[in-house]
Write a protein that holds these residues in place. Structure first.
Motif, PDB file in Angstrom:
ATOM      1  N   GLU A 131      28.656  45.024  79.868  1.00 35.34           N
ATOM      2  CA  GLU A 131      29.587  44.649  80.936  1.00 35.34           C
ATOM      3  C   GLU A 131      29.430  43.194  81.344  1.00 35.34           C
ATOM      4  O   GLU A 131      30.339  42.630  81.988  1.00 35.34           O
ATOM      5  N   ARG A 167      36.462  50.447  80.591  1.00 33.51           N
ATOM      6  CA  ARG A 167      36.891  49.692  79.415  1.00 33.51           C
ATOM      7  C   ARG A 167      36.703  50.548  78.174  1.00 33.51           C
ATOM      8  O   ARG A 167      35.585  50.798  77.739  1.00 33.51           O
ATOM      9  N   TYR A 246      32.896  49.643  83.682  1.00 28.92           N
ATOM     10  CA  TYR A 246      32.001  50.349  82.765  1.00 28.92           C
ATOM     11  C   TYR A 246      32.592  50.309  81.363  1.00 28.92           C
ATOM     12  O   TYR A 246      33.801  50.527  81.183  1.00 28.92           O
ATOM     13  N   ASN A 247      31.744  50.078  80.374  1.00 30.10           N
ATOM     14  CA  ASN A 247      32.139  50.236  78.980  1.00 30.10           C
ATOM     15  C   ASN A 247      31.952  51.689  78.568  1.00 30.10           C
ATOM     16  O   ASN A 247      30.886  52.276  78.803  1.00 30.10           O
TER      17      ASN A 247
END
Length: 322
Positions: A131, A167, A246-247
């Motif tokens: 991130e 994301r 957040y990924n």
């Protein structure tokens, strides 16, 4: 009280609606069916045929259904096409998010989970994206999503809106037999559609700086992704503090050629892909750590690549051969 899912008749959105249902949460779907499918939404789920750009109608509908939180997925999602249609992309994505935020403020709806994208990173200069990795989008799609994150951040600072942005990396597979990815641009449906019609699947570019020359991506199963949305919205409604972004990544990269081999293995169809030129807006490699989401959203992968391929093939719509 209910949770609004914009874009809830789409591939990802419909999986999110089903996940909310399994969690015992009521949902309302807003979708203009520009890329979604009405049949993806079960009859018992309230459905509003509306583009979120239509501000007055949006306010009226949100008020009628007593919405307490929003999961915002509605967008024009095609990075490559966005290079050719930037004005359309900006209007749908940035304009739609702005219209939604204004409606939420007017009705005092205090929580939103935003569907963002790995495209905000462009072509990262690190092996694994976190991130904190610099955002350098390379398409109007990625730019519009990053601006959407900024809009929500600024609105939160001004109004106290509780929020997080997820994301996504490459979302594939199917968690329900009647839900499938119908995108004309995503790799899995392109490969599956070609094989179902007796054609050779295509690879777009084999001269990238990757081990086999094809793009490397981080693939996650759509059912795992949907569960992350449910966890995020529940924690926002409970008053928990979440990170701004957040990924949702796997942490491991798979090349397009490797995907082709997995599809061949899963279907039993031997084929040699047709190699085409690169598509604009496609970075060479994106792989991400999901450690932060694992910490705060119980993010975990419960499906293997073989599961992803097999479920996508099993849920494919029946199409006549050309």
């Amino acid at each position: 009280m209910a949770i609004l899912v914009t874009g809830g008749a789409g591939y990802i959105g419909a999986h999110v609606v089903r996940a909310l249902e399994r969690a015992g949460l009521e949902s309302v779907v807003v979708d203009d069916l520009s890329s979604g499918h009405r049949e993806f939404v079960r009859p018992e789920v309230p459905f509003i045929d509306l583009n979120v750009l239509h501000a007055k109608q949006l306010v009226d509908q949100l008020a009628e259904h007593h919405i307490e939180a929003v999961i915002h997925l509605a967008a024009f999602k095609y990075a490559g096409v966005s290079v050719e249609r930037p004005a359309h992309t900006w209007r749908q994505n940035a304009g739609g998010t702005l219209s939604l935020l204004r409606a939420m403020e007017r009705l005092d709806i205090g929580a939103i989970v935003f569907s963002s994208t790995a495209a905000v990173y462009g072509t990262p200069d690190v092996e694994t994206v976190t991130e904190d990795t610099a955002t350098r989008p390379e398409s109007p799609y990625g730019e519009s999503k990053l601006v959407g994150e900024w809009m929500i951040r600024d609105q939160a600072q001004a109004t106290g809106l509780r929020h997080t942005s997820l994301r996504y990396f490459n979302v594939v597979g199917s968690g329900e037999p009647d839900l499938y990815d119908s995108s004309p641009h995503n790799l899995f449906p392109l490969v599956i559609r070609a094989l179902a019609q007796g054609h050779r699947p295509r690879i777009f570019g084999e001269d990238y700086p990757t081990p086999d020359g094809t793009c490397v991506r981080d693939y996650v199963h759509v059912a795992d992704l949907a569960e992350a949305h449910v966890t995020a919205v529940r924690r926002l409604l409970a008053g928990n503090e979440l990170e701004r972004v957040y990924n949702l990544g796997n942490g491991e990269g798979v090349s397009v050629r490797q995907i082709m081999q997995s599809v061949s293995d899963a279907t039993g169809i031997a084929f040699e892909p047709e190699v085409m030129g690169r598509r604009p807006g496609d970075p060479a490699r994106i792989v991400a750590s999901g450690a932060l989401a694992a910490r705060d959203l119980d993010w975990k992968l419960t499906h293997t690549l073989d599961d992803m391929v097999a479920s996508a093939w099993a849920s494919r719509p029946v199409e006549p051969a050309d």
